[in-house]
Design an enzyme around this catalytic site. Structure first.
Site, mmCIF file in Angstrom:
data_model
loop_
_atom_site.group_PDB
_atom_site.id
_atom_site.type_symbol
_atom_site.label_atom_id
_atom_site.label_comp_id
_atom_site.label_asym_id
_atom_site.label_seq_id
_atom_site.Cartn_x
_atom_site.Cartn_y
_atom_site.Cartn_z
ATOM 1 N N ARG A 73 0.855 -1.199 0.000
ATOM 2 C CA ARG A 73 0.000 0.000 0.000
ATOM 3 C C ARG A 73 0.882 1.236 0.000
ATOM 4 O O ARG A 73 0.634 2.195 -0.700
ATOM 5 C CB ARG A 73 -0.939 -0.010 1.212
ATOM 6 C CG ARG A 73 -2.205 -0.826 1.021
ATOM 7 C CD ARG A 73 -1.965 -2.237 0.530
ATOM 8 N NE ARG A 73 -3.153 -3.034 0.377
ATOM 9 C CZ ARG A 73 -3.650 -3.862 1.302
ATOM 10 N NH1 ARG A 73 -3.038 -4.036 2.471
ATOM 11 N NH2 ARG A 73 -4.738 -4.556 1.053
ATOM 12 N N ASP A 130 0.439 -7.109 -3.190
ATOM 13 C CA ASP A 130 -0.977 -6.833 -2.956
ATOM 14 C C ASP A 130 -1.529 -6.121 -4.192
ATOM 15 O O ASP A 130 -0.792 -5.918 -5.168
ATOM 16 C CB ASP A 130 -1.188 -6.010 -1.668
ATOM 17 C CG ASP A 130 -2.480 -6.418 -0.964
ATOM 18 O OD1 ASP A 130 -3.542 -6.382 -1.609
ATOM 19 O OD2 ASP A 130 -2.427 -6.781 0.230
ATOM 20 N N HIS A 168 -6.072 -10.476 -3.722
ATOM 21 C CA HIS A 168 -5.134 -9.359 -3.546
ATOM 22 C C HIS A 168 -4.013 -9.421 -4.588
ATOM 23 O O HIS A 168 -2.831 -9.256 -4.268
ATOM 24 C CB HIS A 168 -4.563 -9.355 -2.121
ATOM 25 C CG HIS A 168 -5.560 -8.872 -1.091
ATOM 26 N ND1 HIS A 168 -6.083 -7.607 -1.107
ATOM 27 C CD2 HIS A 168 -6.133 -9.501 -0.033
ATOM 28 C CE1 HIS A 168 -6.931 -7.464 -0.085
ATOM 29 N NE2 HIS A 168 -6.986 -8.600 0.570
ATOM 30 N N ASP A 206 -6.347 -14.540 2.112
ATOM 31 C CA ASP A 206 -7.470 -13.799 2.683
ATOM 32 C C ASP A 206 -8.262 -13.081 1.600
ATOM 33 O O ASP A 206 -7.754 -12.825 0.510
ATOM 34 C CB ASP A 206 -6.956 -12.754 3.695
ATOM 35 C CG ASP A 206 -6.004 -11.755 3.049
ATOM 36 O OD1 ASP A 206 -5.165 -12.193 2.238
ATOM 37 O OD2 ASP A 206 -6.102 -10.551 3.335
ATOM 38 N N GLU A 207 -9.496 -12.765 1.945
ATOM 39 C CA GLU A 207 -10.342 -11.839 1.182
ATOM 40 C C GLU A 207 -10.305 -12.108 -0.324
ATOM 41 O O GLU A 207 -10.159 -11.185 -1.119
ATOM 42 C CB GLU A 207 -9.900 -10.389 1.473
ATOM 43 C CG GLU A 207 -10.051 -10.016 2.930
ATOM 44 C CD GLU A 207 -9.602 -8.597 3.252
ATOM 45 O OE1 GLU A 207 -10.286 -7.956 4.071
ATOM 46 O OE2 GLU A 207 -8.579 -8.124 2.703
ATOM 47 N N TRP A 239 -6.741 -13.772 11.964
ATOM 48 C CA TRP A 239 -6.834 -12.304 11.948
ATOM 49 C C TRP A 239 -8.254 -11.810 12.180
ATOM 50 O O TRP A 239 -8.453 -10.742 12.743
ATOM 51 C CB TRP A 239 -6.261 -11.733 10.640
ATOM 52 C CG TRP A 239 -7.102 -11.911 9.406
ATOM 53 C CD1 TRP A 239 -7.165 -13.018 8.612
ATOM 54 C CD2 TRP A 239 -7.982 -10.952 8.810
ATOM 55 N NE1 TRP A 239 -8.020 -12.814 7.569
ATOM 56 C CE2 TRP A 239 -8.535 -11.546 7.661
ATOM 57 C CE3 TRP A 239 -8.364 -9.641 9.133
ATOM 58 C CZ2 TRP A 239 -9.465 -10.892 6.836
ATOM 59 C CZ3 TRP A 239 -9.272 -8.985 8.320
ATOM 60 C CH2 TRP A 239 -9.811 -9.608 7.188
ATOM 61 N N TYR A 273 -3.848 -5.223 15.346
ATOM 62 C CA TYR A 273 -3.744 -4.426 14.120
ATOM 63 C C TYR A 273 -3.254 -3.028 14.497
ATOM 64 O O TYR A 273 -4.029 -2.160 14.884
ATOM 65 C CB TYR A 273 -5.091 -4.400 13.373
ATOM 66 C CG TYR A 273 -5.211 -5.556 12.383
ATOM 67 C CD1 TYR A 273 -4.699 -6.807 12.709
ATOM 68 C CD2 TYR A 273 -5.800 -5.390 11.134
ATOM 69 C CE1 TYR A 273 -4.771 -7.863 11.811
ATOM 70 C CE2 TYR A 273 -5.878 -6.446 10.223
ATOM 71 C CZ TYR A 273 -5.365 -7.678 10.582
ATOM 72 O OH TYR A 273 -5.430 -8.723 9.692
ATOM 73 N N TRP A 308 -0.693 -2.563 8.513
ATOM 74 C CA TRP A 308 -1.193 -2.289 7.161
ATOM 75 C C TRP A 308 -0.997 -0.807 6.902
ATOM 76 O O TRP A 308 -1.279 0.016 7.772
ATOM 77 C CB TRP A 308 -2.667 -2.683 7.063
ATOM 78 C CG TRP A 308 -2.886 -4.116 7.407
ATOM 79 C CD1 TRP A 308 -3.343 -4.622 8.586
ATOM 80 C CD2 TRP A 308 -2.612 -5.251 6.567
ATOM 81 N NE1 TRP A 308 -3.379 -6.003 8.539
ATOM 82 C CE2 TRP A 308 -2.936 -6.411 7.305
ATOM 83 C CE3 TRP A 308 -2.123 -5.409 5.265
ATOM 84 C CZ2 TRP A 308 -2.793 -7.696 6.789
ATOM 85 C CZ3 TRP A 308 -1.996 -6.688 4.755
ATOM 86 C CH2 TRP A 308 -2.323 -7.809 5.510
ATOM 87 N N THR A 309 -0.560 -0.470 5.690
ATOM 88 C CA THR A 309 -0.063 0.899 5.509
ATOM 89 C C THR A 309 -0.896 1.754 4.550
ATOM 90 O O THR A 309 -0.372 2.652 3.913
ATOM 91 C CB THR A 309 1.409 0.861 5.049
ATOM 92 O OG1 THR A 309 1.488 0.119 3.821
ATOM 93 C CG2 THR A 309 2.301 0.218 6.084
ATOM 94 N N GLU A 310 -2.195 1.460 4.471
ATOM 95 C CA GLU A 310 -3.037 2.335 3.636
ATOM 96 C C GLU A 310 -2.906 3.794 4.065
ATOM 97 O O GLU A 310 -2.820 4.690 3.222
ATOM 98 C CB GLU A 310 -4.522 1.935 3.766
ATOM 99 C CG GLU A 310 -4.908 0.647 3.086
ATOM 100 C CD GLU A 310 -4.817 -0.552 4.026
ATOM 101 O OE1 GLU A 310 -4.113 -0.467 5.057
ATOM 102 O OE2 GLU A 310 -5.440 -1.583 3.709
HETATM 103 C C1 ACM Z 1 -6.185 -9.080 6.428
HETATM 104 O O1 ACM Z 1 -6.224 -8.159 7.249
HETATM 105 N N1 ACM Z 1 -6.870 -9.011 5.300
HETATM 106 C C2 ACM Z 1 -5.390 -10.277 6.679
#
Ligand code: ACM
Ligand code: ZN
Length: 499
Positions: free
Chosen positions: A130, A159, A232, A294-295, A361, A386, A437-439
């Site tokens: 990110r 990602d 991702h 994930d996702e 997570w 997180y 996470w670096t958004e």
């Molecule tokens: C995640 O936070 N999608 C692992």
């Protein structure tokens, strides 16, 4: 001799290590550099293990391979452990006990400490997709892990918003997938959406990766690379759209979130992934490779002839099972290379995997389910671990995700072994990890603001037995840790809030 007399650390103090042991020599040099930073004293480092001074040695009674003994008498400071890593943690403890004071002799009180970690996996994650953080920032992150007795760095290298690791066989992964045309400004849910239209990106060459891996190894930090699949993956698919279900075209994402286009399960995708992993396993000596998992939106798979054909061939009735097929195939492949896999907790949704380790997570439930089913687990629940979430409601910097507050105390009081697990099931909890996470952070000072001092609390979650933890005493120790942060110029959050 008065046993209770302190050891006097002066300019003439020597640091000794066993002759011929390079790792112990490096340990001695680390200690000398820490003492230099804290006190200005330049201590001599020399081979040998007797006489007066600070003595590093292998051996002693610690049973845990990362355990150590630190014994201070008036003549000697002896740090011993069964491994060089154990001695390194003893050095970190000594380092943290040395006051910041230039130009004076320092009295270290006589003491004997026997210490070892609660968990073998003590991790922190950094998302460099990110926002990209250059090698120097990553090294600094690793230095800080060492200060806090952490031993795993989960490097989130790929990602939707950028592919950050050079793969020689597929150069477009970085030349195309490493850069985005625009980036969303402000929070993803802001309305209307504003864009920064500057091209943004970067990547690590394989030489960079080797340098960082070697740097971490000297500090007893194992780097676990994450190559996300099947979701991702928009950055990779922008470079190589032929491995998607629709054929694209795509653009490296400048927004945050979950996207529909993921790797197709056609045969050529597996060749692509295996080729990539061939290069990855050569670069990272870690026993683990993280596959993400994930996702993953499965919408494209529902409408793809290749994916539907794959489901028929494999007798699968749900797309979730196709995801398990995907991960299983890659896991099998990596097992042939002597590697084990870690995946986010979604990897268990579609059925049984072989030997995967599950990173929980979405709260703890994925980890509880996995431990009960006999899988190893790393606890990294988003409600405690997180560190991209705010540390306090008062966020004067406007960085991080404002939707959740995770205070220092909340981190400190997290216990990674859920009480619902039996003693046997609990053995599967191998450790704990915090994720960054670096958004909503793009520079080193912002990253540090979110990490520290929460990493200090994480360190005790990972290292200390539950019965030895006490938030009040931790806050007292924090005073000294902050002085270390100041010496290192770390931009830590100074506001300790309980809400
Ligand atoms: C995640 O936070 N999608 C692992
Ligand atoms: Zn497909």
């Amino acid at each position: 001799m008065d046993q209770a007399a302190p050891f006097i650390l002066s300019n003439g103090t020597k640091i000794m290590y066993p002759e011929g042991n390079e790792k112990m020599q490096k340990n001695a040099e680390f200690l000398a550099s820490y003492i230099k930073d804290l006190t200005g004293k330049s201590l001599a480092v020399q081979a040998g293990t007797d006489g007066k001074g600070i003595i590093l040695q292998l051996g002693g009674n610690a049973k845990n391979p990362e355990g150590y003994q630190l014994k201070v008498t008036s003549d000697q400071v002896v740090i011993s452990g069964p491994t060089e890593a154990g001695v390194f943690y003893g050095i970190q403890t000594l380092r943290k006990s040395i006051p910041v004071a230039q130009g004076v002799d320092i009295a270290l009180p006589a003491v004997e400490i026997n210490d070892y970690p609660r968990f073998s996996y003590r991790g922190a994650h950094l998302d460099v997709s990110r926002h990209f953080f250059p090698v120097d920032s990553v090294k600094r992150f690793i230095d800080m892990l060492a200060l806090h007795n952490m031993n795993r760095f989960h490097w989130h290298l790929t990602d939707d918003q950028g592919w950050r690791i050079e793969i020689k066989k597929y150069p477009k992964l970085t030349t195309v997938g490493g850069y985005r045309k625009k980036t969303i400004v402000g929070y993803m849910w802001d309305n209307p959406t504003e864009w920064d239209t500057k091209r943004y990106g970067g990547f690590y060459t394989q030489e960079d990766i080797k340098e960082v891996v070697a740097y971490a190894k000297k500090r007893f930090v194992e780097i676990i690379p994450e190559i996300e699949m099947p979701g991702h993956s928009v950055a990779a698919l922008t470079a190589y759209p032929e491995y998607s279900c629709t054929g694209g075209p795509f653009e490296v994402e400048g927004r945050w979130g979950v996207f529909n286009d993921i790797y197709c399960t056609k045969e050529s995708t597996f060749t692509f992934m295996q080729d990539i992993l061939d290069e990855v396993v050569e670069l990272f000596p870690s026993s683990y490779i993280h596959l993400g998992g994930d996702e993953a939106s499965r919408i494209r798979w529902k409408n793809c002839v290749h994916c539907q054909e794959r489901m028929k061939q494999e007798h699968l009735t749900k797309e979730a099972e196709l995801q398990t097929y995907f991960i299983n195939r890659i896991e099998n492949y990596l097992n042939t290379k002597g590697k084990k896999i870690i995946g986010w907790d979604e990897i268990l949704e579609g059925g049984i995997l072989q030997r995967a380790t599950v990173m929980s997570w979405r709260g703890e439930k994925g980890g509880i389910h996995a431990a009960k089913a006999g899988y190893d687990v790393i606890m990294s629940p988003n409600i405690y671990m997180y560190f991209n979430c705010l540390q306090s409601k008062v966020n004067e910097k406007k960085i991080g995700n404002p939707n959740r507050v995770i205070t220092l105390e909340k981190v400190y009081n997290y216990h990674p072994v859920p009480e619902v697990l039996s003693a046997d099931e609990a053995k599967h909890i191998k450790g704990v990890q915090a994720n960054l996470w670096t958004e909503y952070m793009s520079a080193l000072d912002e990253m540090e603001y979110m990490l520290y001092p929460r990493v200090a609390a994480l360190s005790e979650v990972a290292w200390s037995k539950k019965e030895n933890k006490d938030y009040g005493r931790f806050c007292t120790r924090l005073e000294s840790i902050r002085r270390h942060y100041d010496v290192l110029g770390v931009n830590y959050c100074k506001k300790i809030s309980n809400e």
